[in-house]
Design a protein around this motif. Sequence first.
Motif, PDB file in Angstrom:
ATOM      1  N   PRO A 244       0.708  -1.328  -0.057  1.00 37.67           N
ATOM      2  CA  PRO A 244       0.125  -0.022  -0.033  1.00 37.67           C
ATOM      3  C   PRO A 244       0.635   1.421   0.119  1.00 37.67           C
ATOM      4  O   PRO A 244       2.199   1.320   0.351  1.00 37.67           O
ATOM      5  CB  PRO A 244      -0.976  -0.113   1.286  1.00 37.67           C
ATOM      6  N   ASP A 245       0.369   2.283  -0.542  1.00 33.48           N
ATOM      7  CA  ASP A 245       0.937   3.685  -0.454  1.00 33.48           C
ATOM      8  C   ASP A 245       1.676   3.828   0.704  1.00 33.48           C
ATOM      9  O   ASP A 245       2.561   4.521   1.044  1.00 33.48           O
ATOM     10  CB  ASP A 245      -0.085   4.617  -1.202  1.00 33.48           C
ATOM     11  N   THR A 246       0.430   4.092   1.561  1.00 30.07           N
ATOM     12  CA  THR A 246       0.767   4.745   3.195  1.00 30.07           C
ATOM     13  C   THR A 246       0.239   3.603   4.163  1.00 30.07           C
ATOM     14  O   THR A 246      -0.789   2.768   3.960  1.00 30.07           O
ATOM     15  CB  THR A 246       0.034   6.108   3.106  1.00 30.07           C
ATOM     16  N   VAL A 247       0.832   3.403   5.432  1.00 31.30           N
ATOM     17  CA  VAL A 247       0.493   2.614   6.414  1.00 31.30           C
ATOM     18  C   VAL A 247       0.689   3.522   7.547  1.00 31.30           C
ATOM     19  O   VAL A 247       1.625   4.116   7.728  1.00 31.30           O
ATOM     20  CB  VAL A 247       1.591   1.387   6.409  1.00 31.30           C
ATOM     21  N   LEU A 248      -0.224   3.359   8.693  1.00 27.64           N
ATOM     22  CA  LEU A 248      -0.384   4.238   9.768  1.00 27.64           C
ATOM     23  C   LEU A 248      -0.466   3.426  10.883  1.00 27.64           C
ATOM     24  O   LEU A 248      -1.166   2.142  10.869  1.00 27.64           O
ATOM     25  CB  LEU A 248      -1.531   5.311   9.729  1.00 27.64           C
ATOM     26  N   GLU A 249       0.172   3.559  12.160  1.00 26.23           N
ATOM     27  CA  GLU A 249      -0.004   2.977  13.017  1.00 26.23           C
ATOM     28  C   GLU A 249       0.069   3.881  14.550  1.00 26.23           C
ATOM     29  O   GLU A 249       0.709   4.922  14.415  1.00 26.23           O
ATOM     30  CB  GLU A 249       1.013   1.562  13.077  1.00 26.23           C
ATOM     31  N   GLY A 250      -0.621   3.273  15.673  1.00 25.40           N
ATOM     32  CA  GLY A 250      -0.554   4.111  16.734  1.00 25.40           C
ATOM     33  C   GLY A 250      -0.963   3.433  18.041  1.00 25.40           C
ATOM     34  O   GLY A 250      -1.369   2.147  18.000  1.00 25.40           O
ATOM     35  N   ALA A 251      -0.397   3.945  19.277  1.00 24.99           N
ATOM     36  CA  ALA A 251      -0.584   3.082  20.412  1.00 24.99           C
ATOM     37  C   ALA A 251      -0.101   3.836  21.621  1.00 24.99           C
ATOM     38  O   ALA A 251       0.741   5.151  21.564  1.00 24.99           O
ATOM     39  CB  ALA A 251       0.125   1.846  20.560  1.00 24.99           C
ATOM     40  N   ARG A 252      -0.681   3.526  22.754  1.00 28.88           N
ATOM     41  CA  ARG A 252      -0.244   4.410  24.147  1.00 28.88           C
ATOM     42  C   ARG A 252       0.117   2.944  25.094  1.00 28.88           C
ATOM     43  O   ARG A 252      -0.922   2.411  25.368  1.00 28.88           O
ATOM     44  CB  ARG A 252      -1.309   5.211  24.492  1.00 28.88           C
ATOM     45  N   TYR A 253       1.138   3.064  25.464  1.00 31.09           N
ATOM     46  CA  TYR A 253       1.560   2.221  26.704  1.00 31.09           C
ATOM     47  C   TYR A 253       2.607   2.921  27.434  1.00 31.09           C
ATOM     48  O   TYR A 253       3.525   3.592  27.204  1.00 31.09           O
ATOM     49  CB  TYR A 253       2.236   0.758  26.101  1.00 31.09           C
ATOM     50  N   GLY A 254       2.278   2.614  29.019  1.00 29.88           N
ATOM     51  CA  GLY A 254       3.281   3.058  30.015  1.00 29.88           C
ATOM     52  C   GLY A 254       3.187   4.399  29.730  1.00 29.88           C
ATOM     53  O   GLY A 254       1.984   5.457  29.893  1.00 29.88           O
ATOM     54  N   ALA A 255       4.309   5.223  29.739  1.00 33.55           N
ATOM     55  CA  ALA A 255       4.426   6.893  29.488  1.00 33.55           C
ATOM     56  C   ALA A 255       4.467   7.125  27.862  1.00 33.55           C
ATOM     57  O   ALA A 255       4.899   8.288  28.135  1.00 33.55           O
ATOM     58  CB  ALA A 255       5.721   7.153  30.274  1.00 33.55           C
ATOM     59  N   CYS A 256       4.281   6.358  27.233  1.00 34.71           N
ATOM     60  CA  CYS A 256       4.700   6.433  25.797  1.00 34.71           C
ATOM     61  C   CYS A 256       3.420   6.664  25.161  1.00 34.71           C
ATOM     62  O   CYS A 256       2.384   5.864  24.992  1.00 34.71           O
ATOM     63  CB  CYS A 256       5.449   5.437  25.028  1.00 34.71           C
ATOM     64  N   THR A 257       3.290   7.623  24.189  1.00 36.03           N
ATOM     65  CA  THR A 257       2.469   7.686  23.114  1.00 36.03           C
ATOM     66  C   THR A 257       2.980   7.525  21.765  1.00 36.03           C
ATOM     67  O   THR A 257       3.891   8.305  21.435  1.00 36.03           O
ATOM     68  CB  THR A 257       1.437   8.785  23.063  1.00 36.03           C
ATOM     69  N   LEU A 258       2.779   6.528  20.945  1.00 37.18           N
ATOM     70  CA  LEU A 258       3.465   6.164  19.774  1.00 37.18           C
ATOM     71  C   LEU A 258       2.627   6.664  18.596  1.00 37.18           C
ATOM     72  O   LEU A 258       1.380   6.232  18.368  1.00 37.18           O
ATOM     73  CB  LEU A 258       3.649   4.722  19.797  1.00 37.18           C
ATOM     74  N   ARG A 259       3.317   7.181  17.711  1.00 38.16           N
ATOM     75  CA  ARG A 259       2.847   7.390  16.270  1.00 38.16           C
ATOM     76  C   ARG A 259       3.712   6.858  15.240  1.00 38.16           C
ATOM     77  O   ARG A 259       4.964   7.083  15.302  1.00 38.16           O
ATOM     78  CB  ARG A 259       2.472   8.881  16.083  1.00 38.16           C
ATOM     79  N   ALA A 260       3.234   6.284  14.108  1.00 36.13           N
ATOM     80  CA  ALA A 260       4.150   5.618  13.277  1.00 36.13           C
ATOM     81  C   ALA A 260       3.592   5.520  11.716  1.00 36.13           C
ATOM     82  O   ALA A 260       2.445   5.464  11.720  1.00 36.13           O
ATOM     83  CB  ALA A 260       4.567   4.110  13.568  1.00 36.13           C
TER      84      ALA A 260
END
Length: 315
Positions: A42-58
């Motif tokens: 695919p042209d674009t892939v997005l992901e995200g999560a929040r664990y512990g003290a982290c908020t992740l964006r990818a």
Amino acid sequence: MAHFSPAAPPTPDYVGSRPPTYAPEPTALPAADPEELGELVPDTVLEGARYGACTLRAVSLRGDSARYRGEARRDALLVARFGAGEQALVLVAMATGARAVPGAHRAAAEACRWIGQAVGRSHERLVEDLRADRRGDLKSGLNRLTDRTLGKLRAGSGEPTASLRCLLLPADPDCRTRVFFGAGEGGLFRLRDGEWRSLEPAVPAVPAAPGEGTPDGDRLTMDLGIPVPPSPYEPAEPPQTPFRFRAVIARPGDVLMMCTSGLADPLHGEASLRAFLGRRWSRPAAPGLAGFLADTQTRVKGYADDRTAAAVWEA
């Protein structure tokens, strides 16, 4: 009367003195084989999560040049959680297939999958080492896993076919250690108090042999309990791409970003992009997925490669 906070200004199409050559949106699709539709990227892939003290964006997105020419995205992205609760470990892996190598997108995807399998099998030990801040053991074990992963890719062609960059994030909110490791070009940056700093580890001129010490005193002895694979997956000579490792202690308010060269190069080369992302990402809350995508695809003339990035906002 209701009060509303002012909306964030819209993300510009580009920064810098001149607009990029290519159109801002995808143009041509890669050619498809009706018998190999599972190979489409695919042209674009997005992901995200929040664990512990982290908020992740990818995100991983096809570069302007590939969009114009109808080429597949050579970057691959894997985000995976192993374990549960405070014992969980989040892995972010990204890889870039070598330019002009047939099947470059497959090599990148395989690199992410193989390192993901290896980290997943060892995640309990890795969490223990992260909590105890055993950096020497982490560096040794992750070096071994990276060499084996890239050795598999070299087994077919004899040449490096992908770079690999990874980030380990413990779910335990009391563990503030974040570990970067991998091999190949790209960037590791920290945004603190509105200022960007490159944390990309220096590569030694001559890699240390197994069991030897390194200049910073790390011990290279750990195995992580992974069985030694048979030849030809165990390289007989030193790895062709030096191993990179960095352990970072996060502070509240930090933003740690790992990226491939497609974003690292314009960040190094264009001050207006650094300033723009610094303003956007210095807010206390992480952007949503759509906002993160818009920010990371802000274009700069002369930089048209795939972009893959993972950013971690620290609470």
